[in-house]
Motif scaffolding. Structure first.
Motif, PDB file in Angstrom:
ATOM      1  N   ASP A 296       6.906  -3.862   2.175  1.00 23.67           N
ATOM      2  CA  ASP A 296       6.890  -3.421   0.785  1.00 23.67           C
ATOM      3  C   ASP A 296       5.514  -2.953   0.320  1.00 23.67           C
ATOM      4  OD1 ASP A 296       9.589  -3.886   0.493  1.00 23.67           O
ATOM      5  OD2 ASP A 296       9.337  -5.861  -0.428  1.00 23.67           O
ATOM      6  N   GLU A 297       4.512  -3.130   1.159  1.00 24.58           N
ATOM      7  CA  GLU A 297       3.139  -2.755   0.802  1.00 24.58           C
ATOM      8  C   GLU A 297       2.763  -1.457   1.512  1.00 24.58           C
ATOM      9  OE1 GLU A 297       1.646  -4.427  -1.613  1.00 24.58           O
ATOM     10  OE2 GLU A 297       3.374  -5.778  -1.629  1.00 24.58           O
TER      11      GLU A 297
ATOM     12  N   ARG B  72       2.628  -4.617  -4.484  1.00 25.85           N
ATOM     13  CA  ARG B  72       3.733  -3.852  -5.063  1.00 25.85           C
ATOM     14  C   ARG B  72       4.942  -4.717  -5.376  1.00 25.85           C
ATOM     15  NH1 ARG B  72       3.999   1.649  -1.425  1.00 25.85           N
ATOM     16  NH2 ARG B  72       2.101   2.603  -2.242  1.00 25.85           N
ATOM     17  N   SER B  73       5.219  -5.697  -4.547  1.00 29.30           N
ATOM     18  CA  SER B  73       6.422  -6.512  -4.699  1.00 29.30           C
ATOM     19  C   SER B  73       6.031  -7.987  -4.707  1.00 29.30           C
ATOM     20  CB  SER B  73       7.384  -6.218  -3.532  1.00 29.30           C
ATOM     21  OG  SER B  73       8.537  -7.002  -3.640  1.00 29.30           O
TER      22      SER B  73
END
Length: 191
Positions: free
Chosen positions: A104-105, A165-166
């Motif tokens: 997710d990054e 981000r998450s």
């Protein structure tokens, strides 16, 4: 890769018994320290050296109980083997969550993202380690899948200004950095 710890654990256990069998000519259930038991104890440290991965605190404890089992017999060895297998399964699950969270990054920073259990020998994968990382000037976060992560730069220094981000919660130092004893002031936020 998921399953690495479990596969290594199984291979090391089989290798240790194979070494003991090769030296003694049979597997002895009577216990007692034998040349094979001593040789079998050397297998796991060799695996750690060859793979470049060292034990964490729990692995070292389990290995120590297994080593005591070589002296005391099956009374300690069997529970140590069973506990080692369970811990390997948990380590594999955690590694899978960390690998999933890294996706997710941004690709450019994924190589510097680690699970908080990689922070130090005694650390575990939880929010207390994340708070410790923040107090030393690094950013740590809890991913939406439950994994705790932190980030270092190419020089192995904690990054103080990264925004994941998450995440469910972020632990970060207060910017500009302000000294608080031998560490820095930090904050956390749930989003």
């Amino acid at each position: 890769m998921p399953g690495d710890n479990s596969a290594t654990n199984a291979a090391v256990t089989v290798a240790a018994f194979s070494v003991e069998y090769a030296i003694n000519g049979k597997l002895s259930m009577a216990g007692g320290l034998s040349r094979g038991g001593v040789a079998g104890l050397a297998v796991q440290p060799v695996v750690w050296a060859v793979t470049g991965t060292g034990p964490d605190a729990a692995d070292a404890f389990i290995y120590g109980v297994g080593a005591a089992g070589a002296c005391a017999g099956w009374v300690l060895a069997v529970p140590s083997i069973a506990t080692g297998f369970v811990k390997a399964l948990i380590d594999d699950h955690t590694a899978g969550l960390v690998a999933e969270a890294k996706q997710d990054e941004p690709e450019a920073v994924r190589g510097g993202i680690y699970g908080t259990d990689d922070y130090s020998f005694w650390s575990s994968n939880n929010h207390i380690t994340a708070m410790t990382i923040a107090s030393y000037g690094g950013v740590a976060w809890k991913h939406e899948n439950g994994a705790y992560l932190f980030i270092k730069d190419a020089s192995d220094t904690l990054v103080c200004d990264y925004r994941p981000r998450s995440f469910q919660c972020v632990y970060r130092p207060v910017i500009p950095l302000r000294v608080n004893g031998d560490r820095v002031m930090w904050t956390s936020a749930d989003f």
